[in-house]
Every structure is written in C-alpha cells, then in structure tokens.
Design a protein around this motif. Structure first.
Motif, PDB file in Angstrom:
ATOM      1  N   TRP A 139     131.670  85.688  34.136  1.00 18.42           N
ATOM      2  CA  TRP A 139     132.075  86.216  32.829  1.00 18.42           C
ATOM      3  C   TRP A 139     130.861  86.374  31.918  1.00 18.42           C
ATOM      4  CZ3 TRP A 139     131.800  85.152  27.686  1.00 18.42           C
ATOM      5  CH2 TRP A 139     132.690  85.813  26.835  1.00 18.42           C
ATOM      6  N   PHE A 140     130.011  85.348  31.871  1.00 23.00           N
ATOM      7  CA  PHE A 140     128.846  85.414  30.988  1.00 23.00           C
ATOM      8  C   PHE A 140     127.878  86.513  31.423  1.00 23.00           C
ATOM      9  CE2 PHE A 140     130.469  81.522  29.326  1.00 23.00           C
ATOM     10  CZ  PHE A 140     129.933  81.420  28.056  1.00 23.00           C
ATOM     11  N   LEU A 141     127.701  86.690  32.724  1.00 21.65           N
ATOM     12  CA  LEU A 141     126.788  87.719  33.209  1.00 21.65           C
ATOM     13  C   LEU A 141     127.316  89.123  32.960  1.00 21.65           C
ATOM     14  CD1 LEU A 141     125.557  86.102  36.554  1.00 21.65           C
ATOM     15  CD2 LEU A 141     124.220  86.492  34.471  1.00 21.65           C
ATOM     16  N   LYS A 142     128.638  89.264  32.888  1.00 20.18           N
ATOM     17  CA  LYS A 142     129.227  90.580  32.692  1.00 20.18           C
ATOM     18  C   LYS A 142     129.510  90.894  31.219  1.00 20.18           C
ATOM     19  CE  LYS A 142     131.438  91.250  37.204  1.00 20.18           C
ATOM     20  NZ  LYS A 142     132.732  91.467  37.914  1.00 20.18           N
ATOM     21  N   SER A 143     129.198  89.963  30.328  1.00 17.81           N
ATOM     22  CA  SER A 143     129.576  90.132  28.922  1.00 17.81           C
ATOM     23  C   SER A 143     128.386  90.403  28.015  1.00 17.81           C
ATOM     24  CB  SER A 143     130.336  88.893  28.432  1.00 17.81           C
ATOM     25  OG  SER A 143     131.533  88.718  29.175  1.00 17.81           O
ATOM     26  N   GLY A 144     127.313  90.917  28.590  1.00 16.57           N
ATOM     27  CA  GLY A 144     126.104  91.169  27.809  1.00 16.57           C
ATOM     28  C   GLY A 144     126.216  92.302  26.810  1.00 16.57           C
ATOM     29  N   LEU A 145     127.300  93.084  26.870  1.00 16.23           N
ATOM     30  CA  LEU A 145     127.527  94.164  25.911  1.00 16.23           C
ATOM     31  C   LEU A 145     128.829  93.948  25.137  1.00 16.23           C
ATOM     32  CD1 LEU A 145     126.544  97.141  28.237  1.00 16.23           C
ATOM     33  CD2 LEU A 145     125.174  96.219  26.365  1.00 16.23           C
ATOM     34  N   ARG A 146     129.284  92.714  25.088  1.00 14.04           N
ATOM     35  CA  ARG A 146     130.597  92.410  24.503  1.00 14.04           C
ATOM     36  C   ARG A 146     130.743  92.950  23.086  1.00 14.04           C
ATOM     37  NH1 ARG A 146     134.861  88.779  24.938  1.00 14.04           N
ATOM     38  NH2 ARG A 146     135.708  88.015  22.965  1.00 14.04           N
ATOM     39  N   TYR A 147     129.750  92.755  22.241  1.00 13.13           N
ATOM     40  CA  TYR A 147     129.910  93.053  20.824  1.00 13.13           C
ATOM     41  C   TYR A 147     129.389  94.427  20.409  1.00 13.13           C
ATOM     42  CZ  TYR A 147     131.189  88.166  20.458  1.00 13.13           C
ATOM     43  OH  TYR A 147     131.823  86.956  20.618  1.00 13.13           O
ATOM     44  N   ASP A 148     128.878  95.199  21.355  1.00 11.73           N
ATOM     45  CA  ASP A 148     128.300  96.489  20.989  1.00 11.73           C
ATOM     46  C   ASP A 148     129.330  97.480  20.478  1.00 11.73           C
ATOM     47  OD1 ASP A 148     125.244  96.565  21.874  1.00 11.73           O
ATOM     48  OD2 ASP A 148     126.356  95.334  23.296  1.00 11.73           O
ATOM     49  N   ASN A 149     130.564  97.356  20.909  1.00 12.61           N
ATOM     50  CA  ASN A 149     131.590  98.313  20.509  1.00 12.61           C
ATOM     51  C   ASN A 149     132.593  97.739  19.512  1.00 12.61           C
ATOM     52  OD1 ASN A 149     130.605 100.423  22.209  1.00 12.61           O
ATOM     53  ND2 ASN A 149     131.507  99.371  23.971  1.00 12.61           N
ATOM     54  N   TYR A 150     132.272  96.602  18.905  1.00 12.69           N
ATOM     55  CA  TYR A 150     133.174  96.032  17.906  1.00 12.69           C
ATOM     56  C   TYR A 150     133.183  96.892  16.645  1.00 12.69           C
ATOM     57  CZ  TYR A 150     134.651  91.545  19.887  1.00 12.69           C
ATOM     58  OH  TYR A 150     135.257  90.569  20.643  1.00 12.69           O
TER      59      TYR A 150
END
Length: 659
Positions: free
Chosen positions: A440-451
């Motif tokens: 999850w952590f490795l795949k969430s490096g762009l989590r907040y870019d589209n907030y």
C-alpha cells in the motif's frame, strides 16, 4: 596478450561509464518556491495505549497511588494490620489506608507497591516521595524504602528514610530517597515505624529530575525524545480512549484538571480489548491531564491539538447501536465541554475556565488554534452529531480550526462518504488514518496529487507501515514510510498536518505495534521510524520546490526503479533541501540538477541505511540504526549545481545545499 589487455580495457570503460548510462536524472527548480509547508506539517500523536501515560511518559512510579482502582489494593501487597477506608480528604478519591499496631514486637505493618512492571530507579538520582497523612494520636512515623526483592545481598532496601507525621489532621509530607544502584525492578516499601496509627492517602514517588523539573512532571528521557523530533503539532489525549468502551469510560477533560489528589481514575479502553495481551491493571490516573498536555505541547514547541468526544462511545466496539451513543438532542453537555475547553486554553483570567488554568500555574493563554471533535468515526451517526458542534464552535470561536474524520478506512465507499460529509459540514481539516502494508505504501506515492485544492485540508493523523507477517519496527517498513512522506511534502498545499501512530510502547506492556518509541523502566530506544519522522521535521523548509524525473513526479512509478523524492526550500536562509528514498533492493545512481542554484560546491547529507531490511533498534542496541551525517561534492555550473550520487538499497538520503 594484447587481446586480453584490450578486453580488460573495455571492461574498465564499461564499468566507469555505467553511472552515466543508468543514472536517474532529477530536476529541482530552485527558483520556483511553491506551496507553503505548514509549521504543523510533522507532528506527534499521543494515545494512552501500551502504557504510554501511567507507566510511561507520566513520571509517577507508584501504581494505584490513591487506592481507587476497583480492586483497591491492585498493585499493592499489604502485611500486618492494614485497613482500607473511604472517608478521606478528597471527594473524588476518598480511599486511604490505615496502618495500625500489629500487636507484637516482632510483627510488622505496612505496604509494598510493585510499580508498573517494577519501579525503575537510576544510581545517584533522587526520588521525591510525597504522601497525604495523619496520625490520630497527633504523631506517628513511617519508614519509606526502595527495595530490591530479588537481591542476594544482606539487605533488600537500598534507600531508606523516616518520615514523621506530626498532626491528627490531613497534611502533605515530602521526603527524598537517593538510589545507590540502578534497578529496573525495584519496589516501594512502607513500614509503620512504632505503635501509633498512621493514615496514608495519595502515596506518590517521582524522580526529582523530571522533564523541565516539574513536580507532577514527565519522565525525562521520553519527553526529551518528543522534543528532539521538533514536532509542529501534538495531538492528545488519544484516539479510541476519547470515546471509551462506553460513555461512562470516555475521556472527560474536566476530570483531569485541578489538584492531582482529587482527579478520579478512569478505566482504559485498551485494558480489556486484547485477550492475547491482557492487562487488568490498565487504568488512567489522570495525573497526566489536559493542563499537563497543554504544558507539554508548549515545552516541546508544538501546537496543541486536543480531541474531544462527539457524543459517541467506541464505534468499533458498539457499532451503530443507538443505546451506546448520545441522542442528538442531548448533546449540549458535550458541546459545552468543547467550548469550555477553548476557554480553559485561551480565556483570560476573568473567565471561569481561564481562571482555573491560572490557578494551576499558567496565567497566560495556551493559544489553542485547533480542536478535534470525534475520533475515527464514520457514517450518519457521526455526521449528524458533529454538525451541532461545528455550528456552536464556529459561532463563538470562528478562528478555531475544527478537525473532523473520514473514518478508519484509507479509501473506499465509507471513506468517500466521510470526505463528502466533512466538506458539507465545513470542517477545516479531515483526519485520515491508514495502518497498511508495504505494498500500500509503495503504491500510494501519488495519493494526494489529485485531492481537491479547495476542500478541507488533510491531517494524516494516524499512520504506520505494518509489515506482512512481521508488524514490528523493522527497517524496511520505515523506509517505505519515508517514501510515502514525499507525497505529503510535495502536496503541502493540501496536507497540513501528519503524525505517526502509536507513539509509545512499554516493552512489557504493549498491545499494539509497531510504535515510534519503546522503553522499559530505565531505558529507551527510538525506532527507525522515529528517525524518519525526525529527519522530515527538522528539515521541513518553508516552501515546496518542483522536483521531477523525465517531467514526472518521483513517486515509485514504472521506470523509476523504486525511487521517491521531494524538495523544499527554507526561505529563512535559502537552504535547498532534497529528500530521496531508494525503496529498491539494488543500488541506484542519481543525478540531481539544482536548476537556478549556482556556485554551490558541497551539500551536507543525512543518511539512513542498514545491514539488513529487518534490522531494528533495541534496548540493548538503541543506536544500531541512526542517521549519519556526511557531505557530497557538487558540480557548479552556470545555470545549475549538480549532485551525482549512488543510493544504497533501501536507503533514505537527505541533501542540504545553501544558495
């Protein structure tokens, strides 16, 4: 022979040019300072789990000091003629003990307290013993000792002092004991000395040398570890304990202020949650109360963030059963608690609650700016209760920011419903929680870019990487946390506050892990995750700088070979700070172009690396893995300064370059 020399020459050429062939070129625009990084960006979250308060951060060494546990002598061993009574001098803590003549010259009356997994004392340190006492006949005496019950020496006691009780009325007495040894498993013993009866209430033992030297203070090494993070925000008193298993055991801040002798105990929601690690003596003394939390926030330089109950008991334990939650039309006392707390923190000394703060020794306001209402709750039950809190707080204190929550999920339907509701209710920040695995952590490096840039801001209030099949503080998980934090930093216009969780754990009293800081009664070690948090917090900068590779954010994308990166500038002195994490299992060469920065020839570095991905610090090896300082050379060009470096597998390197 010549053919072999030629082959060797080609091999050398290939080896020396491999850096240029396979390097990852990263570009930082040092001239384009972007979003402001909030002072609150990297913070701490305190939850009274794992014996974090009593037995941990709070300096008290005596368990059940006022005999108020439901099992009145839990933590105590009695001998001789000991009687428990309940008409003592403190209304909310009425119990006390009566030590009387054992009726024989060779018999003894007294008490032994076991502390929290023992009492930890250090050689050469002084300990302040205080007690409220009276002697019905006008005078009496007790002997107070620190003992080692497991010693093979001639004497169990290694510190002893007599205390004369000089009145038939309740009075507070104090003596000091000096330890001549370090002992992790000491006990406190009290003998009735003579035949005259003595009554004892609120039996207390503190190190003299607490954090900042406060009488009702914090354990020095643990509090100093908090200060050393340089946190921007300090959330307290917890998560689930705010709710309680039921409303009767919810955390009530008004019970935690005033004289410590008159603060009632409270059952801890974590006392009975896990039967595989069960601690029936886990109560809250409330000695570490809201005044102390505010004071500690001030001492460590962090913005205080109290969290209060929203009229719901723990939703995990009680789900949507209405009988466990307050009806919406009966919320006024809970809303008043929030308004009164703001007055306690910020009101002047002419106000009711501001005056109480001043009476406790802090006339100046604590300058509270943020308050949380509810913890990790979800769906309509929460939303309909939060609404009147927001309305009341904003009406009376429009400048106070309100933190709501998106619930326990990091994504999915309920998470999305939570965010939608927080926008509609006009919460200022939304508290997100994610305890997830490495993937999850490795795949969430762009989590907040589209907030949504126009909605509430994010408080990543509880998170940690939980290794599959491990769930301890192993090094690899900490590196993945560091990688994920580049996304938070890059999106500082959306993410305003963050906090790893949980914060503390006693090595003999934990129920949840991983944790940031571990300890026994005399020692401490900081996890690698602690150092990750510290590296970010101490190198926060003031503004985000754009940083890309091949025009894309560096977030472990395909083709980026497990690299994550972000960059900030500190406008106070012009320092450019670049953070690069290699999450791959192989060395990665990098070239970092600091475009617009010229003339620099060296960069200071701070590096976290390892001897094995499951490495961790321990009590016996507390500094096995710590950040290492160094330097790296820069190539100074006309338009940029260039860093060329090689990042070790699973490593975190931070570069600091002055303009």
């Amino acid at each position: 022979m010549n053919h072999r020399l030629l082959t060797y020459a080609f091999a050398i050429t290939a080896a020396t040019s491999s850096f240029a062939q396979h390097t990852h070129v990263m570009d930082v625009n040092t001239k384009k300072a972007g979003a402001t990084v909030q002072n609150t960006m990297y913070g701490l979250f305190f939850e009274d789990i794992n014996y974090a308060a009593d037995g941990g951060l709070y300096g008290e060494l005596v368990k059940n000091r006022s005999f108020e546990f439901p099992q009145s002598f839990m933590g105590w061993q009695t001998f001789g003629n000991v009687e428990l009574k309940a008409d003592g001098p403190f209304e909310r803590c009425p119990h006390y003990v009566v030590l009387s003549d054992p009726q024989h010259v060779e018999r003894r009356t007294g008490l032994v307290n076991e502390g929290y997994f023992g009492i930890g004392v250090e050689k050469g340190e002084e300990y302040r013993f205080t007690v409220w006492a009276k002697a019905p006949k006008g005078s009496g005496r007790i002997t107070v000792q620190l003992i080692n019950p497991a010693t093979m020496g001639e004497h169990q006691d290694f510190a002893s002092v007599r205390l004369d009780v000089k009145s038939a009325e309740w009075q507070k007495y104090e003596v000091r004991l000096k330890a001549n040894q370090t002992n992790n498993k000491a006990q406190l013993r009290i003998f009735l000395d003579g035949r005259n009866t003595v009554c004892l209430e609120h039996v207390s033992l503190f190190p003299v040398n607490t954090f900042k030297g406060r009488d009702n203070g914090m354990r020095r090494d643990l509090a100093q570890a908090l200060a050393d993070v340089h946190p921007g925000v300090f959330r307290f008193p917890g998560g689930c304990i705010v709710e309680g298993t039921d409303l009767a055991t919810r955390y009530q801040w008004k019970n935690t202020i005033g004289p410590v002798e008159n603060r009632p105990i409270n059952g801890n929601r974590w006392q009975h949650t896990f039967t595989h690690r069960f601690f029936p003596d886990y109560y809250q003394s409330y000695g570490l109360g809201f005044f102390e939390y505010f004071q500690l926030s001030e001492d460590i330089g962090a913005e205080p963030l109290p969290v209060l109950n929203v009229g719901m008991s723990c939703q995990f334990q009680n789900r949507n059963n209405a009988k466990w939650h307050v009806p919406v039309n009966e919320l006024k006392p809970y809303i008043d608690d929030c308004l009164d707390l703001i007055e306690f923190a910020n009101g002047d000394t002419t106000t009711t609650w501001g005056r109480k703060r001043a009476e406790m020794g802090h006339p100046a306001p604590f300058n509270l700016k943020i308050i949380g209402v509810g913890n990790e709750q979800w769906d309509t039950l929460y939303f309909e209760r939060l609404a009147p809190f927001v309305k009341a707080i904003k009406a009376k204190h429009p400048d106070i920011m309100i933190v709501g929550t998106s619930g326990p999920d990091s994504e999915g339907k309920m998470f999305e419903i939570g965010w939608k509701a927080m926008k509609e209710l006009k919460a200022d920040l939304v508290d997100e929680h994610f305890y997830r695995n490495e993937e999850w952590f490795l795949k969430s490096g762009l989590r907040y870019d589209n907030y949504d840039r126009k909605g509430p801001k994010v408080f990543a209030g509880e998170y940690a990487c939980h290794g599959k099949g491990k769930k301890w503080n192993h090094y690899e998980a900490s590196i993945y946390e560091a990688a994920f934090m580049t996304d938070m930093e890059r999106n500082a216009d959306v993410v305003w506050m963050t906090a790893y969780a949980p914060l503390f754990a006693h090595v003999e009293g934990w129920q949840w892990r991983p944790d940031l800081i571990w300890y026994d009664n005399t020692r401490i070690f900081k996890s690698v995750s602690y150092y990750v948090q510290q590296m970010y917090a101490m190198n926060r900068g003031t503004n985000v700088l754009p940083m890309t590779m091949d025009g894309k954010f560096i977030a472990g994308r395909e083709g980026q070979d497990g690299l994550f990166a972000s960059s900030v500038v500190d406008k106070n002195d012009g320092t450019v700070i670049v953070k690069v994490i290699n999450t791959s299992k192989t060395e990665q060469p990098v070239t970092i172009n600091l475009n617009g920065l010229t003339g620099a020839t060296t960069a200071a570095t701070i590096t976290l690396s390892h001897n094995g991905p499951d490495d961790e610090n321990t009590l016996d090896q507390p500094e096995k893995i710590t950040p290492k300082n160094g330097t790296v050379s820069l190539t100074a060009g006309k338009k940029a300064s260039v860093i060329q470096d090689k990042l070790a597998p699973l490593s975190f390197r931070l570069y600091k370059v002055k303009k």
